[in-house]
Scaffold this active site. Structure first.
Site, PDB file in Angstrom:
ATOM      1  N   PHE A 124      72.122  31.747  40.559  1.00 29.91           N
ATOM      2  CA  PHE A 124      71.356  31.060  41.605  1.00 29.91           C
ATOM      3  C   PHE A 124      71.224  29.598  41.219  1.00 29.91           C
ATOM      4  O   PHE A 124      70.810  29.284  40.105  1.00 29.91           O
ATOM      5  CB  PHE A 124      69.966  31.684  41.764  1.00 29.91           C
ATOM      6  CG  PHE A 124      69.178  31.048  42.870  1.00 29.91           C
ATOM      7  CD1 PHE A 124      69.397  31.419  44.194  1.00 29.91           C
ATOM      8  CD2 PHE A 124      68.234  30.045  42.607  1.00 29.91           C
ATOM      9  CE1 PHE A 124      68.686  30.810  45.234  1.00 29.91           C
ATOM     10  CE2 PHE A 124      67.529  29.444  43.638  1.00 29.91           C
ATOM     11  CZ  PHE A 124      67.757  29.828  44.950  1.00 29.91           C
TER      12      PHE A 124
ATOM     13  N   LYS B  14      61.478  23.066  38.209  1.00 27.67           N
ATOM     14  CA  LYS B  14      60.401  24.063  38.087  1.00 27.67           C
ATOM     15  C   LYS B  14      59.259  23.604  37.147  1.00 27.67           C
ATOM     16  O   LYS B  14      58.443  22.809  37.561  1.00 27.67           O
ATOM     17  CB  LYS B  14      60.955  25.440  37.711  1.00 27.67           C
ATOM     18  CG  LYS B  14      61.739  26.064  38.884  1.00 27.67           C
ATOM     19  CD  LYS B  14      61.830  27.576  38.811  1.00 27.67           C
ATOM     20  CE  LYS B  14      62.255  28.169  40.141  1.00 27.67           C
ATOM     21  NZ  LYS B  14      63.691  28.431  40.231  1.00 27.67           N
TER      22      LYS B  14
ATOM     23  N   ASP C 270      72.429  25.069  34.030  1.00 26.22           N
ATOM     24  CA  ASP C 270      71.307  25.048  34.962  1.00 26.22           C
ATOM     25  C   ASP C 270      70.110  25.662  34.251  1.00 26.22           C
ATOM     26  O   ASP C 270      70.009  26.882  34.106  1.00 26.22           O
ATOM     27  CB  ASP C 270      71.671  25.835  36.226  1.00 26.22           C
ATOM     28  CG  ASP C 270      70.521  25.920  37.221  1.00 26.22           C
ATOM     29  OD1 ASP C 270      69.379  25.573  36.847  1.00 26.22           O
ATOM     30  OD2 ASP C 270      70.749  26.335  38.368  1.00 26.22           O
TER      31      ASP C 270
HETATM   32  C1  LIG Z   1      64.691  27.940  41.246  1.00 25.54           C
HETATM   33  C2  LIG Z   1      66.037  27.641  40.784  1.00 25.54           C
HETATM   34  C3  LIG Z   1      66.820  26.642  41.389  1.00 25.54           C
HETATM   35  C4  LIG Z   1      66.379  25.916  42.652  1.00 25.54           C
HETATM   36  O1  LIG Z   1      65.272  25.124  42.429  1.00 25.54           O
HETATM   37  P1  LIG Z   1      64.479  24.516  43.692  1.00 25.54           P
HETATM   38  O2  LIG Z   1      63.428  23.654  43.066  1.00 25.54           O
HETATM   39  O3  LIG Z   1      63.932  25.685  44.441  1.00 25.54           O
HETATM   40  O4  LIG Z   1      65.445  23.759  44.500  1.00 25.54           O
HETATM   41  C5  LIG Z   1      68.046  26.346  40.841  1.00 25.54           C
HETATM   42  N1  LIG Z   1      68.489  26.980  39.749  1.00 25.54           N
HETATM   43  C6  LIG Z   1      67.774  27.951  39.135  1.00 25.54           C
HETATM   44  C7  LIG Z   1      68.317  28.587  37.910  1.00 25.54           C
HETATM   45  C8  LIG Z   1      66.528  28.320  39.633  1.00 25.54           C
HETATM   46  O5  LIG Z   1      65.840  29.287  39.043  1.00 25.54           O
END
Ligand SMILES: *Cc1c(COP(=O)(O)O)cnc(C)c1O
Length: 401
Positions: free
Chosen positions: A137, A251, A222
């Site tokens: 994700f 986050k 990420d």
């Molecule tokens: C939550 C998340 C995102 C997206 O972050 P947003 O602030 O909602 O755009 C991207 N990568 C990972 C691994 C995430 O957990």
């Protein structure tokens, strides 16, 4: 009685979310209260955002102090909090340079654009392919849902950007078969969060590093969910001992205030020259002030060291619940990013446990239909862990019946 009700949500909000039946109005530490004054223990942590719990005094102080000084400037001016935060992040990580934005998706968007442009400038337009992993994700913009490895998130939004492929996670042979000299970047989460809380294997991440080096591709980690102390290290890559070229973080970076960042090396940063990318709010002084307070609080002596001890307490509690009810196939994760995968008897029922927990005064998360997920405050008191687990046990007893 408040005149704002949960029913009104369905009247006025685009129906892309289905929030719980209560409306929280106040939080303190790892406790939350709803409109009726009912108290909840928070094991959800706003999905790995509230790393210091709710209303942490140092964060409130940073926000209110900066709030009285300067809120915003266009990017035609810089500001002190942004420079200080960038300095702090580069001192604490592999990175030499920082790009600020407002969310995880935007941080990944920047990373992917940087990768394409870096390949374009250094190797030509043919080198533009991005390899991602299944179940990953990376956010909800069109580029990031296309790169993410969950087809349901791009269904109906096609045509999506091209040049993107997906291979199974933790499968180095599959990546080796897919990568070529046309690959601009590999992007992975060191621990897949939304996909089910699956930690990457150390040899896998090391192998990705070697493959990227061999093919002149960038390695993007990420760390939007795994970063900012979640695993007990400031960033998970530090735990694995594998250094990416680009790291994305959001986050918990703002502890609840929106901010995202892309961290990279001097060499890669050169490829995003003047005017190539931007964000109105990126480097906003309020966001950067709060984020500085988050980083200061988390890097204070002993704070990150305590994450592993708390995680062990969690796991022991979850294992004890499992000994009684036999509902988990596996309890996994790293630090305070914890996943408990349900056995096949409970296939698809994670949401039922989430609902039952809420009824018992406990907020938890799911990661897909079969995994209960917990991402609490990194400074959650032991007493709240124990009380939350006791509530979870009651909830499990009710679901199991
Ligand atoms: C939550 C998340 C995102 C997206 O972050 P947003 O602030 O909602 O755009 C991207 N990568 C990972 C691994 C995430 O957990």
């Amino acid at each position: 009685m408040s005149d704002v009700t949960r029913e009104q949500f369905d009247e006025v909000m685009v129906p892309n979310y289905a929030p719980g039946k209560i409306i929280p109005v106040r939080g303190e530490g790892s406790r939350i209260w709803d409109q009726d004054g009912r108290e909840f223990i928070d094991f959800a942590g706003g999905i790995a955002v509230s790393a210091l719990g709710h209303a942490h005094p140092a964060l409130v102080e940073a926000l209110t102090t900066q709030g009285q000084k300067l809120w915003h400037l266009a990017n035609v001016m810089t500001n002190e909090p942004a420079i200080k935060l960038a300095k702090r992040l580069t001192d604490l990580t592999f990175a030499d340079k920082v790009f600020f934005c407002n969310s995880g998706a935007e941080a990944n968007e920047a990373a992917l654009k940087l990768a394409r442009r870096h390949a374009y400038l250094n190797h030509g337009p043919e080198k533009n392919e991005i390899i991602s992993t299944l179940s990953s994700f990376h956010g909800r913009t069109l580029f990031t849902v296309s790169v993410g490895g969950q087809p349901k998130y791009k269904e109906g939004f096609e045509p999506t950007p091209g040049g993107i492929s997906h291979v199974p996670y933790n499968d180095l042979a599959a990546m080796a078969a897919q990568i070529s000299d046309k690959t601009a970047a590999i992007i992975v989460e060191p621990i897949q969060g939304e996909g089910g809380v699956t930690p990457g294997k150390k040899e896998y991440l090391e192998g990705l590093r070697a493959l990227c080096d061999k093919h002149n591709a960038l390695l993007i980690f990420d760390e939007v969910q795994s970063g900012v102390g979640r695993t007990g290290a400031l960033y998970a890559y530090q735990k694995f001992g594998v250094t990416p070229d680009v790291l994305t973080t959001a986050k918990a970076l703002g502890g609840g205030f929106p901010i995202g960042a892309m961290l990279t090396t001097d060499e890669c940063a050169k490829s995003l020259g003047i005017g190539t990318h931007g964000s109105t709010y990126g480097g906003n002084p309020l966001a950067c002030s709060v984020s500085l307070a988050v980083i200061d609080a988390l890097t204070a002596p002993g704070v990150l060291d305590a994450v592993e001890t708390k995680a062990e307490r969690f796991r022991a509690g979850l294992e004890a619940i499992n000994e009684r009810f036999h509902i988990f196939k596996e309890v996994r994760g790293m630090g305070l990013l914890i996943g408990a995968e349900l056995t096949s008897d409970w296939e698809g029922r994670a949401k039922d446990f989430l609902g039952a927990a809420l009824d018992e005064g406990l907020m938890i998360l799911v990661a897909g239909p079969n995994v209960l997920r917990m991402a609490p405050s990194l400074i959650i008191p032991d007493a709240d862990i124990d009380e939350g687990l006791a509530r979870l046990e009651k909830a499990v007893a009710k679901v199991v019946g």
